[in-house]
Design a protein around this motif. Structure first.
Motif, PDB file in Angstrom:
ATOM      1  N   ARG A 443       0.849  -1.186   0.000  1.00  0.00           N
ATOM      2  CA  ARG A 443       0.000   0.000   0.000  1.00  0.00           C
ATOM      3  C   ARG A 443       0.886   1.237   0.000  1.00  0.00           C
ATOM      4  O   ARG A 443       1.666   1.468   0.928  1.00  0.00           O
ATOM      5  CB  ARG A 443      -0.895   0.019   1.243  1.00  0.00           C
ATOM      6  CG  ARG A 443      -1.970   1.120   1.193  1.00  0.00           C
ATOM      7  CD  ARG A 443      -2.515   1.414   2.556  1.00  0.00           C
ATOM      8  NE  ARG A 443      -1.485   2.066   3.397  1.00  0.00           N
ATOM      9  CZ  ARG A 443      -1.623   2.262   4.697  1.00  0.00           C
ATOM     10  NH1 ARG A 443      -2.692   1.822   5.341  1.00  0.00           N
ATOM     11  NH2 ARG A 443      -0.657   2.849   5.387  1.00  0.00           N
ATOM     12  N   ARG A 444       0.760   1.988  -1.072  1.00  0.00           N
ATOM     13  CA  ARG A 444       1.561   3.198  -1.185  1.00  0.00           C
ATOM     14  C   ARG A 444       1.011   4.283  -0.252  1.00  0.00           C
ATOM     15  O   ARG A 444      -0.140   4.240   0.180  1.00  0.00           O
ATOM     16  CB  ARG A 444       1.528   3.709  -2.631  1.00  0.00           C
ATOM     17  CG  ARG A 444       2.179   2.768  -3.637  1.00  0.00           C
ATOM     18  CD  ARG A 444       3.664   2.631  -3.389  1.00  0.00           C
ATOM     19  NE  ARG A 444       4.341   1.816  -4.422  1.00  0.00           N
ATOM     20  CZ  ARG A 444       5.637   1.550  -4.409  1.00  0.00           C
ATOM     21  NH1 ARG A 444       6.403   2.010  -3.419  1.00  0.00           N
ATOM     22  NH2 ARG A 444       6.168   0.839  -5.376  1.00  0.00           N
ATOM     23  N   ALA A 445       1.862   5.228   0.051  1.00  0.00           N
ATOM     24  CA  ALA A 445       1.453   6.341   0.908  1.00  0.00           C
ATOM     25  C   ALA A 445       0.306   7.113   0.274  1.00  0.00           C
ATOM     26  O   ALA A 445      -0.490   7.767   0.973  1.00  0.00           O
ATOM     27  CB  ALA A 445       2.639   7.257   1.180  1.00  0.00           C
ATOM     28  N   THR A 446       0.206   7.036  -1.040  1.00  0.00           N
ATOM     29  CA  THR A 446      -0.878   7.721  -1.755  1.00  0.00           C
ATOM     30  C   THR A 446      -2.214   7.001  -1.592  1.00  0.00           C
ATOM     31  O   THR A 446      -3.255   7.532  -1.970  1.00  0.00           O
ATOM     32  CB  THR A 446      -0.539   7.804  -3.239  1.00  0.00           C
ATOM     33  OG1 THR A 446      -0.358   6.465  -3.757  1.00  0.00           O
ATOM     34  CG2 THR A 446       0.734   8.609  -3.456  1.00  0.00           C
ATOM     35  N   GLY A 447      -2.193   5.722  -1.088  1.00  0.00           N
ATOM     36  CA  GLY A 447      -3.419   4.951  -0.899  1.00  0.00           C
ATOM     37  C   GLY A 447      -3.623   3.863  -1.920  1.00  0.00           C
ATOM     38  O   GLY A 447      -4.497   3.012  -1.767  1.00  0.00           O
ATOM     39  N   SER A 448      -2.836   3.840  -2.998  1.00  0.00           N
ATOM     40  CA  SER A 448      -2.979   2.798  -4.016  1.00  0.00           C
ATOM     41  C   SER A 448      -2.423   1.477  -3.492  1.00  0.00           C
ATOM     42  O   SER A 448      -1.544   1.447  -2.641  1.00  0.00           O
ATOM     43  CB  SER A 448      -2.267   3.209  -5.301  1.00  0.00           C
ATOM     44  OG  SER A 448      -0.875   3.348  -5.055  1.00  0.00           O
ATOM     45  N   GLU A 475       8.583   3.695  -0.619  1.00  0.00           N
ATOM     46  CA  GLU A 475       8.741   5.101  -0.279  1.00  0.00           C
ATOM     47  C   GLU A 475       8.326   5.306   1.177  1.00  0.00           C
ATOM     48  O   GLU A 475       7.716   4.445   1.799  1.00  0.00           O
ATOM     49  CB  GLU A 475       7.869   5.960  -1.215  1.00  0.00           C
ATOM     50  CG  GLU A 475       8.145   5.756  -2.701  1.00  0.00           C
ATOM     51  CD  GLU A 475       9.542   6.224  -3.108  1.00  0.00           C
ATOM     52  OE1 GLU A 475      10.174   7.003  -2.347  1.00  0.00           O
ATOM     53  OE2 GLU A 475      10.026   5.798  -4.176  1.00  0.00           O
ATOM     54  N   ASP A 478       4.977   4.068   2.845  1.00  0.00           N
ATOM     55  CA  ASP A 478       4.475   2.840   2.205  1.00  0.00           C
ATOM     56  C   ASP A 478       4.403   1.701   3.232  1.00  0.00           C
ATOM     57  O   ASP A 478       5.205   1.641   4.178  1.00  0.00           O
ATOM     58  CB  ASP A 478       5.384   2.429   1.046  1.00  0.00           C
ATOM     59  CG  ASP A 478       5.241   3.355  -0.165  1.00  0.00           C
ATOM     60  OD1 ASP A 478       4.349   4.230  -0.111  1.00  0.00           O
ATOM     61  OD2 ASP A 478       6.014   3.189  -1.115  1.00  0.00           O
ATOM     62  N   GLU A 508      -6.633   0.191   2.681  1.00  0.00           N
ATOM     63  CA  GLU A 508      -6.901   1.552   2.194  1.00  0.00           C
ATOM     64  C   GLU A 508      -7.537   2.408   3.281  1.00  0.00           C
ATOM     65  O   GLU A 508      -7.171   3.574   3.482  1.00  0.00           O
ATOM     66  CB  GLU A 508      -7.814   1.497   0.969  1.00  0.00           C
ATOM     67  CG  GLU A 508      -7.131   0.899  -0.259  1.00  0.00           C
ATOM     68  CD  GLU A 508      -8.113   0.743  -1.416  1.00  0.00           C
ATOM     69  OE1 GLU A 508      -9.308   1.033  -1.209  1.00  0.00           O
ATOM     70  OE2 GLU A 508      -7.680   0.335  -2.498  1.00  0.00           O
ATOM     71  N   ASN A 511      -5.264   3.906   6.403  1.00  0.00           N
ATOM     72  CA  ASN A 511      -4.088   4.605   5.904  1.00  0.00           C
ATOM     73  C   ASN A 511      -3.300   5.269   7.033  1.00  0.00           C
ATOM     74  O   ASN A 511      -2.080   5.380   6.986  1.00  0.00           O
ATOM     75  CB  ASN A 511      -4.508   5.648   4.864  1.00  0.00           C
ATOM     76  CG  ASN A 511      -3.311   6.220   4.120  1.00  0.00           C
ATOM     77  OD1 ASN A 511      -2.314   5.536   3.926  1.00  0.00           O
ATOM     78  ND2 ASN A 511      -3.405   7.486   3.715  1.00  0.00           N
ATOM     79  N   LYS A 512      -4.010   5.732   8.082  1.00  0.00           N
ATOM     80  CA  LYS A 512      -3.348   6.434   9.177  1.00  0.00           C
ATOM     81  C   LYS A 512      -3.141   5.541  10.400  1.00  0.00           C
ATOM     82  O   LYS A 512      -2.605   6.001  11.409  1.00  0.00           O
ATOM     83  CB  LYS A 512      -4.159   7.670   9.565  1.00  0.00           C
ATOM     84  CG  LYS A 512      -4.248   8.705   8.458  1.00  0.00           C
ATOM     85  CD  LYS A 512      -5.022   9.928   8.920  1.00  0.00           C
ATOM     86  CE  LYS A 512      -5.100  10.973   7.803  1.00  0.00           C
ATOM     87  NZ  LYS A 512      -5.844  12.196   8.238  1.00  0.00           N
TER      88      LYS A 512
END
Length: 548
Positions: A443-448, A475, A478, A508, A511-512
Motif C-alpha cells: 500500500r503506497r502512501a498515496t493509498g494505491s 517510499e 508505504d 486503504e 491509511n493512518k
C-alpha cells in the motif's frame, strides 16, 4: 406293590378310613401310602400310581421313575372309574384337574367296588395337595436359587465396577465366567468400533478364534451348543471342545465382543451339558461385564485424550516460543504481526531478523496441512532459517538452502509457501523472494494498492527448483502486508471467501493506522465475516511500514 391275603369288603372299608387317617398323620412317602390305601380299599393285588408332570406321565412308587409309554394310560382319560380287561383305573382329580391315575390289577369279582368313586375323590385330593406342596417347594427352591444368582451377580458387579484397567478387567471377566458356569475353558474377545480385535484372552485353551469374531452374530441370550464337537455354533466352527455356551457382550445396541465358555465339568470328571439356566446366568453376567468394559474403555480413551491434549499444549507452547517474543525496533520502520492457528498448533510461521547495517529481514511461511504434522515442519523451517541465514549471500541462496534442508530432514513430504524480504530503511530498497506465496500487498502512501507476485515455486515440491530474487522500493509511508491464505480464504455461512478485495479495502481505510492497529482490525473483520463458521485454516498477518 402286591397285596397279602384277601380281606372282606367291610374290613377293607374300615381299614380304608383308618389308612386315610394314617396317610394324613403318618410318616413316609405319601404316594406310597396312597397306593397302599388303594390296595386295602379295593382288594386289588397290585397298585401303580401315575402322575402328571409337565405335560407327560411319570410312574410313582418308592421313587419317581421316568416317563411312561403313552399306551399304558387310557386314552382318552375316563371321566370316572373305569374297569377294562380286569384292570381298575381310578382318575385322581381335585378342583376339576386330573393330577394322576391309579392302575389296580386283579380286583375281586373283576368289578369296581361301590365306594371306588369316593376313594378316587379322597385320594385325588391327597395327590392334588401333594402336587401343590411339591410345586410350592420347587417355587421356593427356584426363588432361593434366583436370589443366590442375584447376590452372586451383585458381588461380581461390585468387583468388576472398581476395575478400570481394561486388560486386568478382561482377565477377571473371563475367570469369573468360567467359575460361574463350572466350565473347563473359555475365551473372551473384545472388539474396536471398527470391528478389529481390541483384546483377546483365553483360559484353559482357546474356544474360538479372535479373527472370526468380527463377523459372528449371536442371538440375545446367547447360544447353548451341547454338540459343539460336531455341530457349528451359530454357524461358526469353534476350537476343540465338546459343549459350549457363547454370549455377546454389548451396550446400547453396540457390540463390544464375545464371551464363550466350554466343557462344563462335573466332580467325577464328566463333561456336562450347559443348561438354559447357565445361559441366562452368563448372559446376565455379560451385561454387567459389558457395562464395566465400556467404563474401562471410556476411561482409557479419556486418559489417552488427556495425554494427547497435554502433548498438544506442550507443542503449542513450544511453537509459540518459535515466534518472536518481542518485535524488533529498527529505526525508520514500524512492524506488527499476528498469528491464529486453527488448532492448538498450526502450520503458519513468521519471524523477524534484525541484521547489520540496520537492515530488517522478515519471513512469513505457510505449510500445507494443519495440526501436528504441519507444526513439526514449521519447527524444521525455523531451525533451517536460523542455521542458514548467516551463511547465505542472497535471499535466493537462503531459500535454496532451506529447501535442501527440508528435503533431507523433514519427516513428512509436505510443501510450504514462503515470503522472505530484506528492507533497507534508509533507502527503502526491498529485496525479496516469494516462493509460491500469496501475493503480498504494497500500500503506497498515496493509498494505491500494488500486488507483490511470487518469484518461484513453493519449497519441498521439486528437488531442482530455483528462485529469483526481486527488488522494489518502498517510499516513506508505504506499507507492505504479507499474509497467509487462511485470512483471504476464510468462509462465511454462505461459503463466500473473505477475499483479497476486502483485505485491500481494509488497508486503504487504515491509511493512518499503525501496523499493530491494522493487524487487529483485519483479524476482527475476518472473525466478524466468518461469524459462527469454524476457522478452516491457520491465519497469519505481518505488516511492515517505512516511516514517513
Amino acid at each position: 406293590m402286591t397285596a397279602s391275603a384277601p380281606i372282606s369288603p367291610a374290613t377293607r372299608l374300615e381299614e380304608l378310613w383308618k389308612r386315610i387317617g394314617g396317610i394324613l398323620e403318618g410318616e413316609g412317602p405319601l404316594l406310597t401310602r396312597v397306593a397302599e390305601a388303594a390296595l386295602l380299599a379295593t382288594g386289588a393285588r397290585e397298585a401303580t400310581l401315575y402322575l402328571r408332570d409337565k405335560g407327560s406321565w411319570i410312574r410313582a412308587g418308592e421313587k419317581l421313575s421316568g416317563a411312561v409309554e403313552p399306551e399304558e394310560i387310557p386314552d382318552p382319560l375316563p371321566d370316572g372309574v373305569l374297569v377294562r380287561e380286569g384292570i381298575l383305573w381310578l382318575p385322581l382329580a381335585a378342583e376339576g384337574e386330573v393330577h394322576g391315575i391309579l392302575r389296580l390289577l386283579e380286583i375281586p369279582a373283576g368289578e369296581a367296588p361301590e365306594h371306588a368313586p369316593l376313594l378316587a375323590f379322597l385320594l385325588g385330593s391327597l395327590v392334588g395337595a401333594h402336587r401343590l406342596s411339591r410345586l410350592v417347594r420347587d417355587a421356593e427352591f427356584e426363588l432361593k436359587a434366583r436370589l443366590l444368582e442375584l447376590e452372586s451377580l451383585y458381588d461380581l458387579g461390585l468387583s468388576l465396577g472398581g476395575q478400570l484397567d481394561l486388560s486386568a478387567l478382561a482377565d477377571e471377566v473371563l475367570f469369573r465366567s468360567i467359575s460361574l458356569t463350572d466350565a473347563g475353558k473359555g475365551t473372551l474377545v473384545l472388539l474396536e468400533d471398527s470391528g478389529s480385535v481390541l483384546l483377546e484372552r483365553s483360559v484353559g485353551g482357546e474356544v474360538l478364534a479372535a479373527a472370526d469374531v468380527a463377523g459372528w452374530t449371536l442371538p440375545e441370550g446367547g447360544v447353548v451348543n451341547n454338540a459343539a464337537a460336531t455341530v457349528p455354533t451359530a454357524g461358526m466352527k469353534l476350537a476343540a471342545c465338546e459343549k459350549c455356551l457363547a454370549v455377546a457382550i454389548s451396550v446400547t445396541g453396540r457390540r463390544l465382543g464375545v464371551l464363550a465358555v466350554a466343557d462344563k465339568e462335573s466332580r467325577d470328571g464328566r463333561v456336562l451339558d450347559f443348561t438354559a439356566t447357565d445361559a441366562r446366568l452368563l448372559s446376565l453376567f455379560a451385561n454387567q461385564a459389558a457395562a464395566a468394559i465400556e467404563t474401562a474403555r471410556l476411561h482409557r480413551e479419556a486418559i489417552e485424550k488427556e495425554r494427547i491434549e497435554r502433548e498438544l499444549e506442550l507443542a503449542a507452547t513450544i511453537q509459540q516460543q518459535l515466534l518472536p517474543k518481542d518485535l524488533p525496533e529498527v529505526p525508520g520502520v514500524e512492524v506488527a504481526a499476528r498469528n491464529l492457528p486453527t488448532r492448538q498448533v498450526g502450520g503458519d510461521y513468521y519471524d523477524f531478523f534484525p541484521l547489520s547495517g540496520g537492515v530488517l529481514g522478515f519471513l512469513v511461511a505457510d505449510v500445507s496441512g494443519k495440526g501436528v504434522p504441519a507444526a513439526l515442519l514449521v519447527s524444521t523451517v525455523h531451525a533451517a532459517v536460523h542455521l542458514q541465514i548467516d551463511e547465505a549471500k542472497t535471499i535466493a541462496e537462503l531459500v535454496s538452502r532451506i529447501d535442501r534442508h527440508l528435503q533431507r530432514y523433514a519427516a513428512t513430504r509436505k510443501f510450504l509457501t514462503l515470503f522472505f524480504g530484506l528492507l533497507e530503511p534508509e533507502t527503502g530498497r526491498l529485496r525479496y523472494v516469494s516462493a509460491g506465496h500469496n501475493p503480498a500487498l504494497l500500500r503506497r502512501a498515496t493509498g494505491s494498492i500494488e500486488p507483490v507476485r511470487a518469484t518461484g515455486v513453493p519449497l519441498g515440491m521439486f528437488s531442482s527448483a530455483t528462485w529469483k530474487e526481486a527488488t522494489l522500493t518502498m517510499e516513506r509511508g508505504d506499507l507492505l502486508c504479507v499474509y497467509t491464505d487462511g485470512v483471504t480464504e476464510a468462509l462465511n455461512a454462505a461459503e463466500e471467501e473473505f477475499g483479497l478485495e476486502r483485505l485491500s479495502g481494509l488497508l486503504e481505510l487504515g491509511n493512518k493506522d499503525s501496523p499493530d492497529e491494522i493487524c487487529r482490525n483485519v483479524f476482527a473483520e475476518v472473525s466478524a465475516f466468518a461469524k459462527d463458521v469454524p476457522q478452516y485454516d491457520d491465519q497469519t498477518l505481518l505488516v511492515v511500514r517505512r516511516k514517513a
